[in-house]
Design an enzyme around this catalytic site. Structure first.
Site: not given
Ligand code: SF4
Length: 353
Positions: A33, A116, A134
């Protein structure tokens, strides 16, 4: 089938074969990520594979030197992220025995991990019900539910997060989050979305209302919101009154000098407690001749200060009226910046003295 079920079935059939999705492991999901925040999947994959070969576990990463991590990060840029990833690994080994906590608040305390990434790790690795937001997800949500405001505006993230939470598939939160990101990346494209291939075609309000050329609205240089505010400086001897409100837009949870904004306000959040507004009309409050300006994310304020010295009796009365709505406390003037730790306190004090 619900829209969430349709999306899930679509994802199971169409998901890309990505190495970091093979194992539901917080460490690999986290590293992937962070890397994906700056690089496209195709470019990131070989770098990700190298990194994971070099540091197969979180403990390996925590034991490494900064130079080793920076060298394995080469090609990805944004080296602060690499440093943070190493710092976070050390933090996790020291505080959580090398595993990831499963609580959102705990994850948000890890160096370099924002909302996030925290939500992505918890949902994908542990299937916990946290919806991610996102750029891709924002686009899908805004089209699906006709969110017509600027998605780069100051309130957008908060409002879109509410939509994302409502739309989350509670049975498969991890798959759902990945499906939303995947849908945005491959079908609900910024230009020319492929609606004919979309599993949410019959649920999409943006498509039904023919609004896709208008949504999402992206205005980068949104002008700062200008507001005029007033601080109320109530003093009793060498003490000054601070209050704590339950629902403020700014300075949440802090004890602050009482303040309110004048004129038409963008939302209720900007409204101070009614008591403060009523008490601001006291005739003995004197407006000082100097004001100051202050900027907080997308807001530009001009603040005026009103001052009143109170007797012991007047102070008791004022506080008894206020306590119905807000918490109150008297603090020594010299301790103001410690009790109200914001640069606003220093600016007010500079004008007062
Ligand atoms: Fe996006 Fe079209 Fe699907 Fe709506 S129908 S979510 S606009 S791809």
């Amino acid at each position: 089938m619900t829209p969430q079920e349709k999306l899930h079935s679509w994802f199971l059939l169409n998901q890309r074969d990505l190495p970091f999705r093979k194992k539901k492991q917080a460490y690999s999901i986290w590293v992937s990520e962070v890397m994906l925040q700056q690089t496209r999947v195709a470019a990131m994959l070989p770098l990700y594979e190298n990194f994971m070969t070099r540091f197969p576990t979180l403990e390996d990463l925590a034991r490494s030197t900064e130079e080793e991590v920076l060298s394995a990060w080469k090609g990805l840029g944004y080296y602060t992220r690499a440093r943070n990833v190493r710092k976070a690994a050390i933090y996790l080994v020291q505080n959580f025995n090398g595993s990831f906590p499963k609580n959102l608040e705990e994850v948000l305390k890890i160096p370099g991990i924002g909302p996030y990434t925290a939500r992505a790790i918890l949902s994908i690795a542990y299937d916990l019900p946290h919806a991610v937001l996102d750029g891709n997800v924002k686009r899908v949500l805004s089209r699906l539910f006709v969110y017509e405001k600027n998605i780069l505006g100051s309130s957008a993230d908060k409002e879109l997060q509410v939509l994302a939470d409502k739309f989350l598939n509670l049975k498969f939160p991890g798959d759902h989050n990945q499906a939303m990101m995947e849908l945005g990346a491959t079908v609900c494209l910024p230009e020319n979305p492929k609606c004919l291939l979309c599993p949410l075609q019959s649920d999409c309000r943006g498509l039904a209302e023919n609004l896709l050329d208008k949504i999402p609205l992206r205005i980068k240089d949104e002008k700062k919101l200008k507001l005029v505010g007033h601080f109320l400086w109530w003093e009793k001897g060498d003490e000054i009154l601070l209050i704590q409100e339950k629902r403020p837009r700014f300075l949440k949870g802090m004890f602050v000098l009482p303040y309110y904004f004048e004129g038409e306000l963008p939302s209720e959040e900007y409204q101070s407690a009614e008591t403060i507004q009523n008490l601001s009309n006291r005739k003995s409050l004197t407006k000082l001749s100097k004001s100051f300006s202050h900027t907080i994310t997308h807001h530009k304020f001009q603040f005026w200060i009103h001052r009143e010295s109170l007797s012991e009796k007047e102070a008791d009365h004022l506080v008894s009226v206020m306590r119905k709505e807000v918490e109150c406390k008297w603090v020594k003037k010299e301790n103001l910046e410690n009790e109200f730790p914001s640069s606003l306190a220093a600016k007010v004090k500079k004008i007062i003295s």
